[in-house]
Design a protein around this motif. Structure first.
Motif, PDB file in Angstrom:
ATOM      1  N   GLU A 108     -13.669  -5.155   6.300  1.00  0.00           N
ATOM      2  CA  GLU A 108     -13.780  -4.866   7.733  1.00  0.00           C
ATOM      3  C   GLU A 108     -12.440  -4.388   8.303  1.00  0.00           C
ATOM      4  O   GLU A 108     -12.402  -3.481   9.138  1.00  0.00           O
ATOM      5  CB  GLU A 108     -14.260  -6.104   8.498  1.00  0.00           C
ATOM      6  N   ILE A 109     -11.360  -4.996   7.843  1.00  0.00           N
ATOM      7  CA  ILE A 109     -10.024  -4.610   8.319  1.00  0.00           C
ATOM      8  C   ILE A 109      -9.706  -3.187   7.855  1.00  0.00           C
ATOM      9  O   ILE A 109      -9.207  -2.368   8.630  1.00  0.00           O
ATOM     10  CB  ILE A 109      -8.958  -5.610   7.830  1.00  0.00           C
ATOM     11  N   ARG A 110     -10.005  -2.891   6.601  1.00  0.00           N
ATOM     12  CA  ARG A 110      -9.773  -1.528   6.089  1.00  0.00           C
ATOM     13  C   ARG A 110     -10.608  -0.505   6.869  1.00  0.00           C
ATOM     14  O   ARG A 110     -10.125   0.573   7.204  1.00  0.00           O
ATOM     15  CB  ARG A 110     -10.097  -1.464   4.604  1.00  0.00           C
ATOM     16  N   ALA A 111     -11.870  -0.847   7.149  1.00  0.00           N
ATOM     17  CA  ALA A 111     -12.746   0.058   7.912  1.00  0.00           C
ATOM     18  C   ALA A 111     -12.193   0.266   9.322  1.00  0.00           C
ATOM     19  O   ALA A 111     -12.224   1.391   9.850  1.00  0.00           O
ATOM     20  CB  ALA A 111     -14.170  -0.500   7.967  1.00  0.00           C
ATOM     21  N   PHE A 112     -11.695  -0.790   9.934  1.00  0.00           N
ATOM     22  CA  PHE A 112     -11.074  -0.700  11.257  1.00  0.00           C
ATOM     23  C   PHE A 112      -9.886   0.258  11.197  1.00  0.00           C
ATOM     24  O   PHE A 112      -9.749   1.145  12.038  1.00  0.00           O
ATOM     25  CB  PHE A 112     -10.624  -2.096  11.690  1.00  0.00           C
ATOM     26  N   GLY A 113      -9.037   0.082  10.194  1.00  0.00           N
ATOM     27  CA  GLY A 113      -7.872   0.949  10.028  1.00  0.00           C
ATOM     28  C   GLY A 113      -8.268   2.400   9.831  1.00  0.00           C
ATOM     29  O   GLY A 113      -7.644   3.310  10.389  1.00  0.00           O
ATOM     30  N   LYS A 114      -9.301   2.624   9.041  1.00  0.00           N
ATOM     31  CA  LYS A 114      -9.768   3.994   8.793  1.00  0.00           C
ATOM     32  C   LYS A 114     -10.337   4.605  10.071  1.00  0.00           C
ATOM     33  O   LYS A 114     -10.071   5.773  10.386  1.00  0.00           O
ATOM     34  CB  LYS A 114     -10.826   3.979   7.685  1.00  0.00           C
ATOM     35  N   GLU A 115     -11.106   3.822  10.838  1.00  0.00           N
ATOM     36  CA  GLU A 115     -11.698   4.305  12.089  1.00  0.00           C
ATOM     37  C   GLU A 115     -10.627   4.808  13.057  1.00  0.00           C
ATOM     38  O   GLU A 115     -10.817   5.814  13.736  1.00  0.00           O
ATOM     39  CB  GLU A 115     -12.496   3.166  12.746  1.00  0.00           C
ATOM     40  N   PHE A 116      -9.499   4.115  13.115  1.00  0.00           N
ATOM     41  CA  PHE A 116      -8.436   4.475  14.055  1.00  0.00           C
ATOM     42  C   PHE A 116      -7.326   5.303  13.411  1.00  0.00           C
ATOM     43  O   PHE A 116      -6.355   5.650  14.076  1.00  0.00           O
ATOM     44  CB  PHE A 116      -7.838   3.212  14.684  1.00  0.00           C
ATOM     45  N   GLY A 117      -7.451   5.602  12.112  1.00  0.00           N
ATOM     46  CA  GLY A 117      -6.429   6.397  11.432  1.00  0.00           C
ATOM     47  C   GLY A 117      -5.091   5.673  11.360  1.00  0.00           C
ATOM     48  O   GLY A 117      -4.038   6.301  11.470  1.00  0.00           O
ATOM     49  N   LEU A 118      -5.121   4.364  11.151  1.00  0.00           N
ATOM     50  CA  LEU A 118      -3.899   3.562  11.143  1.00  0.00           C
ATOM     51  C   LEU A 118      -3.163   3.729   9.817  1.00  0.00           C
ATOM     52  O   LEU A 118      -3.759   3.591   8.744  1.00  0.00           O
ATOM     53  CB  LEU A 118      -4.228   2.084  11.378  1.00  0.00           C
ATOM     54  N   THR A 119      -1.876   4.024   9.902  1.00  0.00           N
ATOM     55  CA  THR A 119      -1.073   4.202   8.696  1.00  0.00           C
ATOM     56  C   THR A 119       0.013   3.141   8.568  1.00  0.00           C
ATOM     57  O   THR A 119       0.737   3.134   7.580  1.00  0.00           O
ATOM     58  CB  THR A 119      -0.428   5.602   8.676  1.00  0.00           C
ATOM     59  N   PHE A 120       0.137   2.250   9.551  1.00  0.00           N
ATOM     60  CA  PHE A 120       1.102   1.157   9.436  1.00  0.00           C
ATOM     61  C   PHE A 120       0.479   0.023   8.629  1.00  0.00           C
ATOM     62  O   PHE A 120      -0.702   0.095   8.248  1.00  0.00           O
ATOM     63  CB  PHE A 120       1.599   0.696  10.815  1.00  0.00           C
ATOM     64  N   ASP A 121       1.274  -1.012   8.345  1.00  0.00           N
ATOM     65  CA  ASP A 121       0.837  -2.089   7.458  1.00  0.00           C
ATOM     66  C   ASP A 121      -0.267  -2.933   8.077  1.00  0.00           C
ATOM     67  O   ASP A 121      -0.076  -3.558   9.130  1.00  0.00           O
ATOM     68  CB  ASP A 121       2.017  -3.007   7.109  1.00  0.00           C
ATOM     69  N   LEU A 122      -1.422  -2.968   7.406  1.00  0.00           N
ATOM     70  CA  LEU A 122      -2.517  -3.842   7.805  1.00  0.00           C
ATOM     71  C   LEU A 122      -2.455  -5.073   6.918  1.00  0.00           C
ATOM     72  O   LEU A 122      -2.524  -4.981   5.688  1.00  0.00           O
ATOM     73  CB  LEU A 122      -3.860  -3.134   7.653  1.00  0.00           C
TER      74      LEU A 122
END
Length: 179
Positions: A108-122
């Motif tokens: 879910e966290i990875r999907a959240f990051g992908k949805e927002f295009g996050l490139t910082f450390d999750l």
């Protein structure tokens, strides 16, 4: 009557000794506030699939520690501004440690990051104990740390991290000499 006073005396002495022991041997738990060193904590890094120490991993770097959750609407609001700030200053050494707390699986966290295009450390804290260690009141809550790990700014709730005021603060911290 003398026996009652003896029991009272022993009880008071025991309480005093117990209080002394708690003060002397209790863990050193400081307040998490501006001007204090940020507490260390181990989290799971989704990028490296390893457990990391926040203090060791981000040593010498200006870091925004953001405690958030996948279900949190205000967290969704502030993430794009965090990404813009990261995009503009990561080349100078700025880091973001976005620590997700339960509930929320790694997927879910990875999907959240992908949805927002996050490139910082999750990062993930599966126990949620970081909230007690950092003495948070909820999510999101953020701590901007200088290169020495000192809390320079603490924000409760969603925040525009890409505002000119925040960008200037991060640039000033990046310009300061490192450890």
């Amino acid at each position: 009557m003398a026996r009652q006073w003896a029991v009272i005396g022993v009880t008071v002495a025991g309480l005093g000794l117990g209080a002394f022991a708690l003060v002397k041997f209790a863990p050193d738990v400081g307040r998490v506030e501006v001007g204090a060193k940020a507490p260390d904590y181990r989290v799971y890094d989704l990028g490296s699939a390893d457990s990391i120490s926040l203090r060791e991993h981000y040593r010498g770097k200006v870091t925004l520690v953001n405690i958030w959750a996948t279900w949190c609407v205000p967290c969704r609001v502030e993430m794009p501004a965090m990404q813009h700030l990261f995009d503009s200053l990561s080349g100078r050494g700025f880091q973001i440690a976005a620590v997700s707390v339960p509930p929320g699986s790694s997927e879910e966290i990875r999907a959240f990051g992908k949805e927002f295009g996050l490139t910082f450390d999750l990062l993930q804290d599966k126990s949620g104990d970081i909230q007690q260690v950092y003495q948070t009141t909820g999510v999101p809550e953020s701590f901007l740390l200088n290169r020495d790990g000192i809390i320079m700014k603490r924000v409760i709730g969603a925040h525009d991290w890409n505002s000119e005021v925040n960008r200037a603060l991060v640039r000033r911290l990046l310009d300061e000499a490192g450890p």
